[in-house]
Scaffold this active site. Structure first.
Site, PDB file in Angstrom:
ATOM      1  NE  ARG A  78     -24.745  -1.547  -6.231  1.00  0.00           N
ATOM      2  CZ  ARG A  78     -24.178  -1.173  -5.827  1.00  0.00           C
ATOM      3  NH1 ARG A  78     -22.918  -0.478  -6.660  1.00  0.00           N
ATOM      4  NH2 ARG A  78     -23.563  -0.493  -4.662  1.00  0.00           N
ATOM      5  CB  ILE A 105     -24.832   2.743  -2.058  1.00  0.00           C
ATOM      6  CG1 ILE A 105     -24.312   4.089  -1.865  1.00  0.00           C
ATOM      7  CG2 ILE A 105     -26.116   3.419  -1.904  1.00  0.00           C
ATOM      8  CD1 ILE A 105     -23.247   4.591  -0.878  1.00  0.00           C
ATOM      9  CG  LEU A 106     -25.844  -2.080   1.579  1.00  0.00           C
ATOM     10  CD1 LEU A 106     -25.874  -2.108   2.485  1.00  0.00           C
ATOM     11  CD2 LEU A 106     -26.388  -3.472   0.903  1.00  0.00           C
ATOM     12  CG  HIS A 122     -19.475   9.866   7.513  1.00  0.00           C
ATOM     13  ND1 HIS A 122     -19.593   9.077   5.895  1.00  0.00           N
ATOM     14  CD2 HIS A 122     -19.580  10.330   7.020  1.00  0.00           C
ATOM     15  CE1 HIS A 122     -18.368  10.277   4.489  1.00  0.00           C
ATOM     16  NE2 HIS A 122     -18.665  11.460   6.014  1.00  0.00           N
ATOM     17  CB  ALA A 155     -32.739   6.104  -0.021  1.00  0.00           C
TER      18      ALA A 155
HETATM   19  C1  GRF Z   1     -13.329   3.437   9.382  1.00  0.00           C
HETATM   20  O1  GRF Z   1     -13.416   4.618   9.254  1.00  0.00           O
HETATM   21  C2  GRF Z   1     -14.789   3.988   7.827  1.00  0.00           C
HETATM   22  O2  GRF Z   1     -15.801   5.321   8.666  1.00  0.00           O
HETATM   23  C3  GRF Z   1     -14.642   4.572   7.244  1.00  0.00           C
HETATM   24  O3  GRF Z   1     -13.645   3.654   6.617  1.00  0.00           O
HETATM   25  C4  GRF Z   1     -13.367   3.561   7.657  1.00  0.00           C
HETATM   26  C5  GRF Z   1     -13.044   2.147   7.865  1.00  0.00           C
HETATM   27  O4  GRF Z   1     -12.013   1.354   9.227  1.00  0.00           O
HETATM   28  N1  GRF Z   1     -16.273   4.526   5.726  1.00  0.00           N
HETATM   29  P1  GRF Z   1     -12.147  -0.172   9.418  1.00  0.00           P
HETATM   30  O5  GRF Z   1     -12.055  -0.408   7.892  1.00  0.00           O
HETATM   31  O6  GRF Z   1     -13.112  -0.737  10.539  1.00  0.00           O
HETATM   32  O7  GRF Z   1     -10.190   0.111   9.996  1.00  0.00           O
END
Ligand code: GRF
Length: 213
Positions: A78, A105-106, A122, A155
């Site tokens: 990872r 997760i980065l 998000h 983080a």
């Molecule tokens: C978005 O709703 C993002 O917030 C979530 O996954 C979706 C990705 O959509 N983590 P796309 O690939 O940009 O269409």
């Protein structure tokens, strides 16, 4: 005033955006549609994905944007993969790194490479419903209003300082797919608007709060 990476705000050159995506890339598409607008202040210069099959790769290709696939299976562990992602992103010399549906997760060492310059979108109103299933969890909880959040990445998992949010109603007959699609309409607009403001006015984190301008 400058963007976090020293990009002079208000300069004629656009801030360099590197987008990380794992899926279809509709958020990437929204940024690509916006970045040609006069005065937007930012341009997508590269896509990095962990998935060789990501639809976002097709969008980048069609838009003439360079991309890099950094698949975990190609690395011994990872940490090596994380370094690979950081190197692939650094090659594009980003002023701002945008996680747009990037489902991994980065590490803190990745974030240290791009301090104060990584933002994420998000599909829930953080701090509620963090993690990979924010839409499903909000629906299961029975909320009547959810939404989307653009935040600075720290983080933690979806715990960084919040930049912008939009509320989205949950309808009685919603399932996860219909709710997520409604959220994504608002999310794409929020991401384009927030990224443009950061590019034009700069981004700082002051006492744990994200400040644009
Ligand atoms: C978005 O709703 C993002 O917030 C979530 O996954 C979706 C990705 O959509 N983590 P796309 O690939 O940009 O269409």
């Amino acid at each position: 005033m400058q963007t976090p990476s020293g990009h002079p705000v208000g300069s004629t050159s656009a801030a360099r955006l590197v987008v990380l995506a794992s899926g279809g890339g509709s958020n990437l598409a929204a940024l690509l549609a916006a970045h040609d607008a006069p005065g937007y202040g930012a341009r997508v210069v590269g896509l990095v994905t962990d998935k060789p099959t990501a639809g976002a790769l097709d969008l980048a290709r069609d838009a003439g944007i360079a991309s890099a696939v950094v698949a975990p299976a190609d690395f011994e562990d990872r940490a090596a993969w994380d370094r690979g992602v950081a190197e692939a992103v650094a090659v594009f010399r980003p002023d701002l790194v945008v996680l747009a549906g990037f489902m991994r997760i980065l590490s803190p060492s990745f974030l240290d490479r791009f301090p104060g310059r990584v933002v994420n979108t998000h599909p829930a109103l953080l701090p509620s419903f963090p993690g990979a299933h924010g839409v499903r969890d909000a629906l299961a909880h029975g909320v009547r209003v959810t939404g989307c959040t653009v935040h600075v990445v720290d983080a933690g998992v979806d715990t960084g300082p919040i930049l912008a949010q939009v509320a989205v109603p949950v309808l009685p007959d919603d399932d996860e797919a219909s709710l997520h699609e409604r959220i994504k309409v608002a999310e794409r607009a929020l991401l384009v608007e927030t990224v443009g403001r950061i590019a034009r006015d700069g981004l700082r984190v002051v006492d744990g709060r994200a400040v644009i301008g």
